[in-house]
Design a protein around this motif. Sequence first.
Motif, short mmCIF file in Angstrom:
data_model
loop_
_atom_site.label_atom_id
_atom_site.label_comp_id
_atom_site.label_asym_id
_atom_site.label_seq_id
_atom_site.Cartn_x
_atom_site.Cartn_y
_atom_site.Cartn_z
N ASN A 186 82.71 35.25 9.82
CA ASN A 186 83.15 35.82 10.62
C ASN A 186 83.77 34.78 11.60
N LYS A 189 87.57 36.10 9.58
CA LYS A 189 87.99 36.97 10.31
C LYS A 189 88.59 36.92 11.44
N GLN A 235 84.34 49.18 2.90
CA GLN A 235 83.82 48.93 4.98
C GLN A 235 85.65 49.13 4.97
N ASP A 237 87.70 47.29 5.40
CA ASP A 237 87.74 46.16 6.92
C ASP A 237 89.56 45.31 6.81
N GLY B 251 75.38 47.08 9.83
CA GLY B 251 76.60 46.56 8.65
C GLY B 251 77.22 47.18 8.09
N ASN B 252 77.69 47.63 8.64
CA ASN B 252 78.79 49.09 8.60
C ASN B 252 80.30 47.83 8.76
N THR B 253 80.04 47.27 9.38
CA THR B 253 81.23 46.48 9.97
C THR B 253 80.57 44.76 9.90
N LEU B 254 82.03 44.03 9.29
CA LEU B 254 82.08 43.19 9.58
C LEU B 254 81.96 42.25 10.80
#
Lengths: 313, 262
Positions: A186, A189, A235, A237, B251-254
Amino acid sequence: MAFTLPKESYSGKVLSLTFGKDDKAVTIGGEDTLPFLSFEGSIPNRPAIAYEIQDSPIDDWPETLKAVYKDVSDDPVKWARYCQDELKAQAIALRLVSTHPDRENRSADDAAKTVSEVLSAVETPLIILGSNHVEKDSEVLVKVSEAASGHNCVIGKAQEGNYKTIVAAALAHNHKLIAMSELDINLAKQLNILITQMGFDKSRLITDPMCSALGYGLEYTYSVMERIRLAALMQNDATMQPPILGDVGMYVWKTKETMAEESDVPEWGAIEERGIAWESITATSMIMAGANLLIMRHPKAVEVVKKIIDELI
Amino acid sequence: MIIIGEKISVIAKRVREAMNNRDKGPIQELAEAQWKAGAHYIDVNIGPAEEKGEELMQWMVETIQEKVQAPLCLDTTNASALEAGLKAHNNEWGRPIINSTSNDPERFVMLELAAKYKCEIIALTVGKGGLPADAEERCAIAAEIMARAGEYGVPLEDIYLDPLILQVCTTQDQALHALKAVRMFRELNDPPMKTVVGLSNISNGVPKEMRSLIDRTYLTLLMYEGLTAAIMNPLDRELMNVMKTTDVFLGNTLYAHSYLEM
């Protein structure tokens, strides 16, 4: 009925990043699938390995490793040339340990001079690392970024406590940048977000989630890297899509298993072989988890890992 | 979650006027604002468009995609207008979505278009008769539409089942039926069927200042049931924040401290 191989498809893609110049430049990342699963996607670039060199005597390295570099380790220029000419290094990682306040505490200007000398001696792409001292690095890395201007180096490591000045320097002098956080996905990120919010493009970033050696928390690093890759690919991301660094050597070569004498632990086998195995296994685990760039020390371990990459790709 | 921006709709006076006058400015502004706010698709609702529907839809698609590099969700009951939109659509940034088919035979032509243009399609789980009474009835209709899609050659993974959200102020019990339907729709196939809702229907008719609260609370529940996409207002910041936060919980995004800014 014919068997169809079940395949996963991914919505995201790892960003590709190039450092160094001209035909020596190295490109990493760019894959749209998990490590080595080339049947599910494309892996345009294989993981790259950089040889670590230092700007100060390597008294704290084990004898077996010191012996490899005994004729060159007193001078970073000689050492860099050795890596380039003898070891055919793809990249070199110069760690400016001498700037650490608890070591020689050399100045940022001194470090910049070393960097300039190394850059004029070799054409191999250069990764320039500070001493991992938050305050000192923010001084040193600013100076060395300037000294390396135009060489498209990788500068590192920017951390939560010092990223602002280092990002600004990498931005001004057009370098790539390593963003390091301490084994916390975390925070990894978050740091990438903060850095990109300063206007630093994510395609110029490398994420270092912090490495660890086999037997010393390797599974934590493995898990963080793996989850970074899953977030990037599954995801989509964008903040987790930069390539990943595994700074392997510095964590491996201080472990008991690489240092303990054969006379003390005869059952552990030959000390040199043990160290090489320790570094190879740690490095291989990192590329399995998703690392795109490794920093390593022992040429024989590098050889082993290269061979494994050849076989897997 | 997939966001389909709802703001370009014939129902809005400003949009309707811009459509009538072929005035690109307001349409492009709304499209860009929604896209920048995080919409993955832009809904283009031109209504029944009985006059010059083809030309209008084509103009809308071209006008929007001039400024926005996103796929569109083409929303009209006029099939030939819809086809004109599909022809004009630039698929470089993704396939368009047809909004919508249903179990009404008059709407089967939309399935034909989905097959012909290989695009995705929203299927409203309503038939020719009245509104579905509960989740089970919605599922029965969904199953019929899925069978029909097979006949037309539309793959199940290209269908978004829409349980039809009704307004909470007049049909309160339907809020729960629609939630249950989203959960049940998913189970109609493996991999799960995709689902979509027209979110703001839930708050139709309630006092204006309460609409956003009702929308975002309901969205959280829908997401928990596994909703794939929502036609909603990406310019509603609170709604977007709730969606992002729910995505973190699911839990779809960190998580990162700045997740709302991403």
